[in-house]
Design an enzyme around this catalytic site. Structure first.
Site, PDB file in Angstrom:
ATOM      1  N   ASP A 293       0.952  -0.951   0.002  1.00 18.06           N
ATOM      2  CA  ASP A 293       0.023   0.235  -0.075  1.00 18.06           C
ATOM      3  C   ASP A 293       1.021   1.138  -0.030  1.00 18.06           C
ATOM      4  OD1 ASP A 293       0.801  -0.374   2.513  1.00 18.06           O
ATOM      5  OD2 ASP A 293      -1.151  -0.439   3.545  1.00 18.06           O
TER       6      ASP A 293
ATOM      7  N   ASN B 270      -8.112  -2.183  13.990  1.00 18.33           N
ATOM      8  CA  ASN B 270      -9.483  -1.862  13.631  1.00 18.33           C
ATOM      9  C   ASN B 270      -9.659  -3.203  12.603  1.00 18.33           C
ATOM     10  OD1 ASN B 270      -8.118  -1.007  11.121  1.00 18.33           O
ATOM     11  ND2 ASN B 270      -9.351   0.638  10.982  1.00 18.33           N
TER      12      ASN B 270
ATOM     13  N   HIS C 102      -8.014  -3.612   9.675  1.00 19.19           N
ATOM     14  CA  HIS C 102      -7.869  -3.430   8.397  1.00 19.19           C
ATOM     15  C   HIS C 102      -6.456  -4.336   8.031  1.00 19.19           C
ATOM     16  CE1 HIS C 102      -4.675   0.125   9.284  1.00 19.19           C
ATOM     17  NE2 HIS C 102      -3.848  -0.896   9.347  1.00 19.19           N
TER      18      HIS C 102
ATOM     19  N   GLU D 278      -9.470  -0.457   4.925  1.00 17.51           N
ATOM     20  CA  GLU D 278     -10.195   0.040   6.048  1.00 17.51           C
ATOM     21  C   GLU D 278     -11.558  -0.719   6.282  1.00 17.51           C
ATOM     22  OE1 GLU D 278      -8.512   1.301   8.399  1.00 17.51           O
ATOM     23  OE2 GLU D 278      -7.046   2.871   7.461  1.00 17.51           O
TER      24      GLU D 278
HETATM   25  C1  F6R Z   1       1.326  -1.244   6.504  1.00 23.63           C
HETATM   26  C2  F6R Z   1      -0.106  -1.792   6.289  1.00 23.63           C
HETATM   27  C3  F6R Z   1      -0.778  -1.856   7.551  1.00 23.63           C
HETATM   28  C4  F6R Z   1      -0.146  -2.662   8.636  1.00 23.63           C
HETATM   29  C5  F6R Z   1      -0.885  -2.685   9.963  1.00 23.63           C
HETATM   30  C6  F6R Z   1      -0.196  -3.122  11.125  1.00 23.63           C
HETATM   31  O1  F6R Z   1       1.938  -1.281   5.039  1.00 23.63           O
HETATM   32  O2  F6R Z   1      -0.631  -2.156   5.461  1.00 23.63           O
HETATM   33  O3  F6R Z   1      -2.074  -2.417   7.387  1.00 23.63           O
HETATM   34  O4  F6R Z   1       0.237  -3.757   8.369  1.00 23.63           O
HETATM   35  O5  F6R Z   1      -1.190  -1.119  10.163  1.00 23.63           O
HETATM   36  O6  F6R Z   1       0.795  -2.011  11.555  1.00 23.63           O
HETATM   37  P1  F6R Z   1       1.870  -2.191  12.629  1.00 23.63           P
HETATM   38  O7  F6R Z   1       2.649  -3.335  11.974  1.00 23.63           O
HETATM   39  O8  F6R Z   1       2.678  -1.243  12.729  1.00 23.63           O
HETATM   40  O9  F6R Z   1       1.033  -2.738  13.887  1.00 23.63           O
END
Ligand code: F6R
Length: 239
Positions: free
Chosen positions: A67, A132, A134, A139
């Site tokens: 992303d 959440n 995602h 989202e």
């Molecule tokens: C990052 C991404 C997000 C993270 C998620 C968890 O490229 O796509 O979906 O994987 O927010 O983030 P962390 O690993 O920082 O808890």
């Protein structure tokens, strides 16, 4: 679904790096999707070490960022493309690296281009999980069938984008490989670490499959592998 529960973050990083290495060795032209975030940092450290030692042929490997923030100027250090280059891509003779363009004039056209670029299919999508639920920037309640999409970021996701760049005014949008393409990947490696992920991981694994919790869709993925440390797995039935 295969769930591996490991003791701690170090073991999670080792298990994740070993899995990525297996896919890189087993497939002739492996297409691998990579996330940013805190969770995979240890995995990237181990992969960097492996690559710097020259033990893996990366010339046929095709890496894709999961992303991206949008809009941000090309090459901005907060872009996920720049982050992945710093963490991994620039540390080995990687055959191919592509990412969603943070500076794309038309995000819909860019999403279309990216989905086409992934046309050969994803061998492995490495993903983290948001608090959440995602996955990538998919989202809650966004389109769960999209191959690639532009999404309005939640306040939490915008805050996370500032974590390493406190001066950044985070963009309002993200571009992401959609759940449509993630669900079509040959395998998905979901990494979860820390007590703050325990509740959402348990919901994603044992709760109803719902667009309110995008990670729950992965229950229906035949090639889903979850690697979680004890803290993140503490509310799973088997833990
Ligand atoms: C990052 C991404 C997000 C993270 C998620 C968890 O490229 O796509 O979906 O994987 O927010 O983030 P962390 O690993 O920082 O808890």
């Amino acid at each position: 679904m295969q769930i591996t529960i490991v003791n701690d973050y170090d073991e999670l990083s080792q298990a994740a790096a070993a899995h990525v290495m297996r896919v890189l060795r087993d497939r002739p032209t492996p297409q691998v999707v990579l996330p940013t975030g805190n969770t995979p940092l240890g995995m990237y450290h181990l992969l960097r070490t492996e690559w710097q030692a020259g033990r893996t042929d990366l010339s046929q490997a095709r890496f894709f960022a999961l992303d991206e923030l949008w809009p941000l100027p090309e090459g901005h250090p907060a872009t996920f493309a720049a982050t992945l280059r710093r963490l991994l891509i620039d540390h080995g003779p990687v055959g191919h690296f592509d990412h969603l363009r943070s500076h794309a004039a038309d995000p819909e056209v860019e999403c279309h281009r990216y989905a086409e670029a992934l046309g050969g299919g994803i061998d492995l999508a490495v993903v983290g999980i948001g608090r959440n639920g995602h996955i990538g920037y998919n989202e809650p309640r966004t389109d769960m069938r999209a191959p690639c999409q532009k999404v309005e970021l939640t306040a939490q996701s915008r805050l996370s984008a500032k974590a390493y760049f406190p001066d950044l005014e985070p963009p309002e949008f993200g571009l992401t490989i959609g759940m449509g393409l993630i669900m079509a990947a040959r395998s998905v490696l979901l990494l979860a670490s820390g007590a703050e992920k325990a509740e959402v991981l348990a919901q994603a694994v044992t709760g109803p499959v719902t667009p309110s919790l995008p990670a729950s869709l992965l229950q229906e993925h035949p090639g889903l592998i979850i690697v979680a440390d004890r803290s993140a797995a503490s509310l799973l039935p088997s833990a």
